[in-house]
Design a protein around this motif. Structure first.
Motif, mmCIF file in Angstrom:
data_model
loop_
_atom_site.group_PDB
_atom_site.id
_atom_site.type_symbol
_atom_site.label_atom_id
_atom_site.label_comp_id
_atom_site.label_asym_id
_atom_site.label_seq_id
_atom_site.Cartn_x
_atom_site.Cartn_y
_atom_site.Cartn_z
ATOM 1 N N ILE A 23 0.765 -1.230 0.025
ATOM 2 C CA ILE A 23 -0.112 -0.010 0.033
ATOM 3 C C ILE A 23 0.978 1.352 0.020
ATOM 4 O O ILE A 23 0.314 2.317 0.065
ATOM 5 N N ALA A 24 2.026 1.130 0.052
ATOM 6 C CA ALA A 24 2.885 2.289 0.060
ATOM 7 C C ALA A 24 3.237 2.752 -1.497
ATOM 8 O O ALA A 24 2.882 2.101 -2.479
ATOM 9 N N PRO A 25 3.648 4.112 -1.483
ATOM 10 C CA PRO A 25 3.998 4.657 -2.722
ATOM 11 C C PRO A 25 5.155 4.044 -3.707
ATOM 12 O O PRO A 25 5.814 4.730 -4.536
ATOM 13 N N TYR A 26 5.734 2.696 -3.299
ATOM 14 C CA TYR A 26 6.794 2.257 -3.885
ATOM 15 C C TYR A 26 6.332 0.803 -4.134
ATOM 16 O O TYR A 26 5.438 0.174 -3.696
ATOM 17 N N LYS A 27 7.159 0.306 -5.431
ATOM 18 C CA LYS A 27 6.725 -1.139 -5.819
ATOM 19 C C LYS A 27 7.775 -1.934 -4.959
ATOM 20 O O LYS A 27 7.250 -3.138 -4.440
ATOM 21 N N ARG A 28 8.990 -1.769 -5.233
ATOM 22 C CA ARG A 28 9.897 -2.646 -4.760
ATOM 23 C C ARG A 28 11.400 -1.976 -4.757
ATOM 24 O O ARG A 28 11.552 -0.919 -5.412
ATOM 25 N N ILE A 29 12.210 -2.703 -4.191
ATOM 26 C CA ILE A 29 13.654 -2.396 -4.450
ATOM 27 C C ILE A 29 14.201 -3.173 -5.281
ATOM 28 O O ILE A 29 14.298 -4.482 -5.395
ATOM 29 N N ILE A 30 14.542 -2.892 -6.518
ATOM 30 C CA ILE A 30 14.831 -3.684 -7.828
ATOM 31 C C ILE A 30 16.514 -4.173 -7.416
ATOM 32 O O ILE A 30 17.127 -3.603 -6.985
ATOM 33 N N ASP A 31 16.661 -5.294 -8.167
ATOM 34 C CA ASP A 31 17.806 -6.057 -8.171
ATOM 35 C C ASP A 31 18.874 -5.605 -9.114
ATOM 36 O O ASP A 31 19.150 -6.525 -9.954
ATOM 37 N N LYS A 91 17.307 1.212 3.493
ATOM 38 C CA LYS A 91 16.209 1.792 2.671
ATOM 39 C C LYS A 91 15.196 1.367 3.173
ATOM 40 O O LYS A 91 13.928 1.978 3.193
ATOM 41 N N GLU A 92 15.112 0.119 3.457
ATOM 42 C CA GLU A 92 13.548 -0.650 3.983
ATOM 43 C C GLU A 92 13.430 0.199 5.283
ATOM 44 O O GLU A 92 12.220 0.550 5.443
ATOM 45 N N GLN A 93 14.416 0.417 6.161
ATOM 46 C CA GLN A 93 14.007 1.047 7.430
ATOM 47 C C GLN A 93 13.547 2.631 6.957
ATOM 48 O O GLN A 93 12.764 3.094 7.739
ATOM 49 N N ILE A 94 14.088 3.270 6.180
ATOM 50 C CA ILE A 94 14.030 4.555 5.907
ATOM 51 C C ILE A 94 12.595 4.721 5.148
ATOM 52 O O ILE A 94 11.846 5.687 5.732
ATOM 53 N N LEU A 95 12.251 4.003 4.453
ATOM 54 C CA LEU A 95 11.032 3.744 3.641
ATOM 55 C C LEU A 95 9.836 3.990 4.740
ATOM 56 O O LEU A 95 8.938 4.578 4.784
ATOM 57 N N GLU A 96 9.878 3.005 5.587
ATOM 58 C CA GLU A 96 9.002 2.689 6.673
ATOM 59 C C GLU A 96 8.925 3.944 7.625
ATOM 60 O O GLU A 96 7.949 4.159 7.898
ATOM 61 N N GLN A 97 9.979 4.121 8.097
ATOM 62 C CA GLN A 97 9.843 5.487 9.084
ATOM 63 C C GLN A 97 9.294 6.741 8.330
ATOM 64 O O GLN A 97 8.529 7.362 8.797
ATOM 65 N N PHE A 98 9.626 6.987 7.195
ATOM 66 C CA PHE A 98 9.213 8.326 6.329
ATOM 67 C C PHE A 98 7.712 7.982 6.032
ATOM 68 O O PHE A 98 6.860 8.969 5.857
ATOM 69 N N ASN A 99 7.167 7.015 6.005
ATOM 70 C CA ASN A 99 5.578 6.554 5.902
ATOM 71 C C ASN A 99 5.002 6.048 6.873
ATOM 72 O O ASN A 99 3.759 5.691 6.816
ATOM 73 N N ASN A 100 5.424 6.399 8.220
ATOM 74 C CA ASN A 100 4.640 6.065 9.530
ATOM 75 C C ASN A 100 4.583 7.178 10.003
ATOM 76 O O ASN A 100 5.505 8.141 10.423
ATOM 77 N N MET A 101 3.426 8.043 10.282
ATOM 78 C CA MET A 101 2.933 9.215 10.963
ATOM 79 C C MET A 101 3.293 9.148 12.365
ATOM 80 O O MET A 101 3.608 10.234 13.055
ATOM 81 N N ASN A 102 3.847 7.858 13.162
ATOM 82 C CA ASN A 102 4.173 7.928 14.484
ATOM 83 C C ASN A 102 5.701 8.164 14.566
ATOM 84 O O ASN A 102 6.062 8.337 15.941
ATOM 85 N N GLU A 103 6.263 8.241 13.533
ATOM 86 C CA GLU A 103 7.795 8.326 13.628
ATOM 87 C C GLU A 103 7.997 9.647 13.495
ATOM 88 O O GLU A 103 7.579 10.521 12.594
ATOM 89 N N GLU A 148 11.782 1.508 -7.030
ATOM 90 C CA GLU A 148 10.805 1.533 -8.115
ATOM 91 C C GLU A 148 9.607 2.381 -7.523
ATOM 92 O O GLU A 148 9.111 1.639 -6.565
ATOM 93 N N LEU A 149 9.199 3.249 -7.907
ATOM 94 C CA LEU A 149 8.139 3.964 -7.545
ATOM 95 C C LEU A 149 6.762 3.542 -7.927
ATOM 96 O O LEU A 149 7.012 3.190 -9.316
ATOM 97 N N ALA A 150 5.748 3.597 -7.508
ATOM 98 C CA ALA A 150 4.350 3.049 -8.047
ATOM 99 C C ALA A 150 3.874 4.057 -8.945
ATOM 100 O O ALA A 150 4.321 5.101 -9.120
#
Length: 212
Positions: free
Chosen positions: A35-43, A198-210, A50-52
């Motif tokens: 449900i995030a504005p990102y599709k995946r971290i590409i290999d 990157k996973e940590q950053i993406l989650e933190q930037f898209n969690n309003m509680n952080e 990759e953005l949605a």
């Protein structure tokens, strides 16, 4: 605003265990990513994000901080001039943010665990009371140090400076990434962050509680 953030020395602060750390351990990162504005971290080499909605790709860099107040006048001026040079030469859209991420002590923990294993194996093999006592003391110290490193990961956060770059295609972002890491002389070189970070950053930037 970005320049002031860049030249501020990163500080370590204590906080509760992070939201993204707890949820990642519960295997909720993939569900969140749907449900995030990102599709995946590409290999690929740069492990671009990759953005949605076909909005292109993104790369995240770390920017080294400096304690300007602790520098000599000449070094201080060189730092400001080099950063300004990068800003003038790098004519692409970007964003710089300050955030807090947990201190990564995993390498230290793995090394201590290896030492602990070896000492336990040696303890099993010896019948010498003096050597046995020495090994038991070492084991106790290693176990204590491992717990300390784990506690640091939970409680000690680093304030870090992050540079976000965007490209409509992988080729375009390759070009932008090269320029971003070569325009700042030796005094200003953004460094690509790891996939885990990157996973940590993406989650933190898209969690309003952080707090960022």
């Amino acid at each position: 605003m970005a320049q002031r953030r860049l030249i501020t020395e990163p500080k370590k602060t204590k906080t509760k265990e992070s939201w993204f750390k707890r949820h990642k351990e519960k295997n909720e990162f993939i569900s969140w990513l749907k449900i995030a504005p990102y599709k995946r971290i590409i290999d690929n080499k740069g492990q671009y994000i990759e953005l949605a909605d076909d909005r292109g790709y993104m790369q995240i860099f770390e920017i080294p901080g400096k304690d300007i107040d602790g520098l000599g006048e000449e070094e201080k001026q060189n730092t400001l001039v080099n950063y300004n040079t990068w800003l003038v030469q790098f004519q692409y859209g970007f964003s710089i943010y300050t955030t807090k991420l947990p201190t990564n002590t995993q390498k230290q923990i793995e090394y201590l665990q290896l030492c602990l294993y070896r000492n336990k194996q040696d303890l099993k093999k010896t019948s010498n009371p003096r050597i046995k006592a020495q090994l038991q003391d070492k084991i106790a110290i290693l176990e204590s140090n491992i717990q300390t490193e784990k506690q640091i990961q939970k409680e000690i956060y680093n304030s870090e400076f992050l540079l976000f770059l965007f490209g409509r295609s992988i080729k375009e972002l390759d070009d932008i990434t090269y320029k971003a890491t070569s325009y700042g002389n030796m005094d200003f070189i953004p460094k690509v962050v790891t996939k885990d970070k990157k996973e940590q950053i993406l989650e933190q930037f898209n969690n309003m509680n952080e707090k960022l």
